[in-house]
Design an enzyme around this catalytic site. Structure first.
Site, mmCIF file in Angstrom:
data_model
loop_
_atom_site.group_PDB
_atom_site.id
_atom_site.type_symbol
_atom_site.label_atom_id
_atom_site.label_comp_id
_atom_site.label_asym_id
_atom_site.label_seq_id
_atom_site.Cartn_x
_atom_site.Cartn_y
_atom_site.Cartn_z
ATOM 1 N N GLU A 216 41.894 37.584 42.732
ATOM 2 C CA GLU A 216 42.433 38.944 43.204
ATOM 3 C C GLU A 216 42.230 38.904 44.557
ATOM 4 O O GLU A 216 42.179 40.091 44.961
ATOM 5 C CB GLU A 216 42.265 40.088 42.299
ATOM 6 C CG GLU A 216 42.627 39.864 40.779
ATOM 7 C CD GLU A 216 44.099 39.328 40.625
ATOM 8 O OE1 GLU A 216 44.918 39.341 41.369
ATOM 9 O OE2 GLU A 216 44.152 38.723 39.485
ATOM 10 N N GLY A 217 42.025 37.777 45.488
ATOM 11 C CA GLY A 217 41.478 38.038 46.824
ATOM 12 C C GLY A 217 40.417 37.844 46.920
ATOM 13 O O GLY A 217 39.591 38.768 46.285
#
Length: 596
Positions: free
Chosen positions: A443-444
Site C-alpha cells: 500500500e505504498g
C-alpha cells in the site's frame, strides 16, 4: 500457541476518556443516538469473535498456507478460514459501518476501526479477506453509478462477496503511470480487459461466492502516465441484472506468491484474458476513485501493525513473567525459585515497555484519525468537513509508516524476549515478525508515505495543515503551562513542536534549491512528526491519569508509567532524527554510482 485478550479497557479509555467519541459522534447526522453502552457491547462481542474464532486458526493457517489448483485456477484457504468467514457474515460484522441504504448497520467508522484492530491482532492473514472488501465498498460508494451501487454494494455490505484492488503489475509497483493493462470498449458499453497483475491480496479464494476486482487499466486512446488510467469493476463471476451470478469471467489466478509472511492470505498473480468490466467514474480518471480505496487501505495497514504490536506484547509479557533466567543484579527477586523471572531485568522491561508504548500510542493516533474521518464523511458543517478531511490526509501517511515501522520494532523486541524460543514457530512470535514486515512495504512503501507527507501534505501548502494541527498541540500546552505536575510532558512536547516548525522551514528552503533534498529528509522527517503526534496524545493521557491516579484503579498508574517511559526512553530518538534530516542530500549522493 500464542494467546490473545482484546484490550477492551484501553480501547474504552481512548474512546471515552481521551477522545470523548460519543459527544463528538452525536453531533454528526446519523449518529445522534450513539451511546457508550452500544459501542462497548459491539466491541466486546467483536473481541470474542476475534479471540475465540480466528485467533485459534492463525498459527495453523500460517503453517498450511493457501493451495492453488492450477487446472481450475481455484484457491483454497487454510483449514477453518472458510468456516470462520461464514460465522463473520452470519454475525453481520461486514455491515458494521456500511450505509443502511445498502443493508449496512450505519455505525461510525471509529467503532469499525477498533473492531478491526482486534481482528488484526487475532489473525492478520484472515482479516485481509474481509478488510479489502471495505476499501472496494468505499471506492464504489464514492464513485460508482447508481446502477453499480445497487448491483454490488448490498453484496459487499453483507459479506456475501469480497473485493480486491488490482494495481501492481510485474514491471511497476508504486509508479502506476507505467501500467500496461488494456481496456477495449465494447458496443454494449462494457470493456474487454487484458493484462496481468501481481501481489493481489485475497485475489482468489473459496470464502465467498464472488470476488469483485477493482482493476486499473488503460483505454486505447489514453494519454501516457498516470493521467491515462481508468478504473473498472471486473467480477470473478458475471453479475446478472437481478444480482444473481452468471458464468465465469476470464480473470484468473495464475499463481500464488511464496511469501515471507501472511501465508494464510492468497497473494495472487492475476491474469485477465479479455475479462468483461464496467468503468467506475470518468475515463482516464481512475486514480481519483482508486485513491479512496488506497487511503482506506493505508489506514488499515497501520491498524494491522497496531494489532500485531498488541498481541506480540501480550504474549511477551506472559512469557517474561514465567521464564526463569539468572538473578537480578541487585539481588534475588524470587528467592524461593531457582532463578528470577526475566521480567525483573531492565532491558527486558525496556523491550516490553517499548512494545506497550507503541501499541498505546498507535491506538490513540488511530482512534483520533478515524474520528476525524467520521467528521469528514458525515458533518453537515462544510468547514468542519474540509478541516477534518485535510487532517485525515495529513495523518494517513504517518499512520501507515510510523505505526508499521513501530510494529516491526515492537514484534522484533517481543521475539527477543523469548530468546531462542522466539525463533520457533509453535510459540507464534516469529510469525508476528514476518507478518509485520510486509506492512512496511505494501500500500505504498514507507518511503512513499514519507514523500507524500513532506512533499504533498506539508510543503505543497506551505505547512498550512500541519500548522493547524500544531495549533491544537499549542493550545493544549498553553492550557497545561501552569500545571506543575504536567511539566515533564508538556515541556518536551513544546520543545519538539518548535523544532518541527524550524525543521520544516529549513527543509523547504533547501528544496527550493534542489528538490532531492525532500527525498533525503522525508523518512526521518515523518518519524519526527510521528513522535510529535504520539507525544501529544501521551501527554493528554498523562493528564487524565494524573487526575485519577489516586482512584485505586491500577489502570491509571500503568498509563502514567507508560507515558513517562515514552517521554524518557523513546521520544529522545527525535534528536538524532532531526540531525540526520539536517545532514541533507550530500552524504547520500557524493559517492559515484560506480563505487557502490
Amino acid at each position: 500457541m500464542p494467546q490473545y485478550t482484546p484490550p477492551m479497557r484501553d480501547m474504552q479509555f481512548v474512546m471515552h476518556e481521551l477522545l470523548n467519541v460519543v459527544d463528538e459522534l452525536k453531533m454528526l447526522p446519523g449518529h445522534e443516538d450513539i451511546d457508550a453502552d452500544t459501542i462497548n457491547a459491539v466491541l466486546e462481542e467483536g473481541g470474542k469473535f476475534a479471540a475465540e474464532v480466528i485467533a485459534p486458526i492463525n498459527l495453523s493457517g500460517d503453517a498450511e498456507g493457501c493451495t492453488l489448483d492450477k487446472a481450475t485456477h481455484e484457491v483454497k484457504a487454510p483449514k477453518g478460514f472458510k468456516e470462520a468467514y461464514k460465522q463473520y457474515v452470519e454475525g453481520g460484522w461486514p455491515a458494521l459501518s456500511c450505509d443502511p441504504t445498502y443493508g449496512g448497520q450505519g455505525l461510525p467508522h471509529t467503532v469499525n476501526q477498533f473492531f478491526y484492530e482486534m481482528l488484526n491482532s487475532a489473525n492478520q492473514a484472515w482479516t485481509m479477506y474481509p478488510g479489502l472488501s471495505h476499501g472496494a465498498y468505499e471506492a464504489l460508494h464514492a464513485h460508482g453509478t447508481p446502477e453499480q451501487k445497487a448491483l454490488y454494494l448490498p453484496k459487499l455490505t453483507s459479506g456475501e462477496w469480497t473485493g480486491t484492488m488490482c494495481l501492481t503489475e510485474p514491471h511497476c509497483g508504486t509508479d502506476l503511470g507505467l501500467l500496461r493493462t488494456k481496456a477495449e470498449p465494447q458496443p454494449d458499453g462494457t470493456y474487454k480487459i487484458t493484462g496481468a497483475k501481481i501481489f493481489i491480496s485475497a485475489g482468489e479464494h473459496d470464502l465467498a461466492d464472488n470476488i469483485v476486482h477493482l482493476v486499473l487499466a488503460r483505454l486505447p486512446d489514453a494519454p501516457a502516465g498516470s493521467k491515462g488510467i481508468s478504473l473498472f469493476i471486473v467480477p470473478k463471476f458475471h453479475v446478472n441484472a437481478d444480482g444473481s451470478l452468471g458464468g465465469r469471467n476470464p480473470i484468473f489466478c495464475a499463481g500464488l506468491e511464496h511469501k515471507m509472511g501472511i501465508h494464510g492470505n492468497a497473494t495472487a498473480q492475476i491474469v485477465l484474458e479479455g475479462a468483461t468490466g464496467t468503468m467506475v467514474g470518468e475515463p482516464n480518471k481512475g486514480l481519483a476513485a482508486m485513491f479512496v480505496m488506497m487511503n482506506a487501505a493505508r489506514l488499515g495497514v497501520g491498524n494491522q501493525s497496531l494489532g500485531l504490536t498488541e498481541v506480540a506484547y501480550q504474549n511477551a509479557v506472559a512469557y517474561a513473567k514465567d521464564r526463569l533466567q539468572m538473578r537480578a543484579l541487585s539481588g534475588p527477586k524470587a528467592p524461593d525459585k531457582a532463578a528470577d523471572p526475566i521480567i525483573v531485568h531492565p532491558d527486558v522491561r525496556k523491550m516490553l515497555l517499548t512494545a506497550r508504548a507503541f501499541a498505546e500510542g498507535g491506538r490513540m493516533l488511530q482512534g483520533y484519525t478515524v474520528l476525524q474521518l467520521d467528521k469528514a464523511l458525515k458533518s453537515d458543517d462544510e468547514d468542519e468537513r474540509k478541516e477534518a478531511d485535510a487532517e485525515v490526509a495529513l495523518l494517513t501517511p504517518i499512520i501507515k509508516a510510523f505505526i508499521t515501522d513501530n510494529g516491526w520494532l515492537a514484534t522484533s523486541h517481543c521475539l527477543q524476549v523469548y530468546g531462542g524460543h522466539g525463533f520457533i514457530h509453535e510459540w507464534g512470535m516469529e510469525q508476528f515478525v514476518r507478518d509485520a514486515r510486509i506492512n512496511m512495504i505494501y500500500e505504498g512503501t514507507n518511503t512513499i508515505q514519507s514523500l507524500d507527507l513532506l512533499g504533498r501534505k506539508v510543503l505543497a501548502n506551505n505547512g498550512a495543515t500541519l500548522k493547524k494541527f500544531g495549533k491544537k498541540i499549542a493550545a493544549f500546552i498553553e492550557e497545561e503551562g501552569t500545571n506543575e505536575a504536567m511539566q515533564e510532558f508538556v515541556n518536551p512536547l513544546a520543545d519538539l513542536g518548535d523544532k518541527v516548525n524550524k525543521l520544516t522551514q529549513e527543509i523547504g528552503m533547501k528544496a527550493f534549491g534542489n528538490p532531492d533534498e525532500v527525498g533525503a529528509a522525508a523518512v526521518d522527517y515523518l518519524r519526527v512528526v510521528g513522535h510529535m503526534c504520539f507525544a501529544y496524545f501521551f501527554a493528554q493521557a498523562a493528564k487524565i491519569a494524573l487526575a485519577k491516579k489516586d482512584s485505586g484503579d491500577p489502570f491509571y498508574t500503568a498509563k502514567l508509567a507508560t507515558a513517562r517511559f515514552y517521554f524518557a526512553k523513546l521520544l529522545p530518538e527525535t534528536a538524532t532524527l532531526i540531525r540526520t534530516c539536517r545532514a541533507g542530500l550530500k552524504p547520500l549522493m557524493e559517492m559515484d554510482e560506480a563505487l557502490f
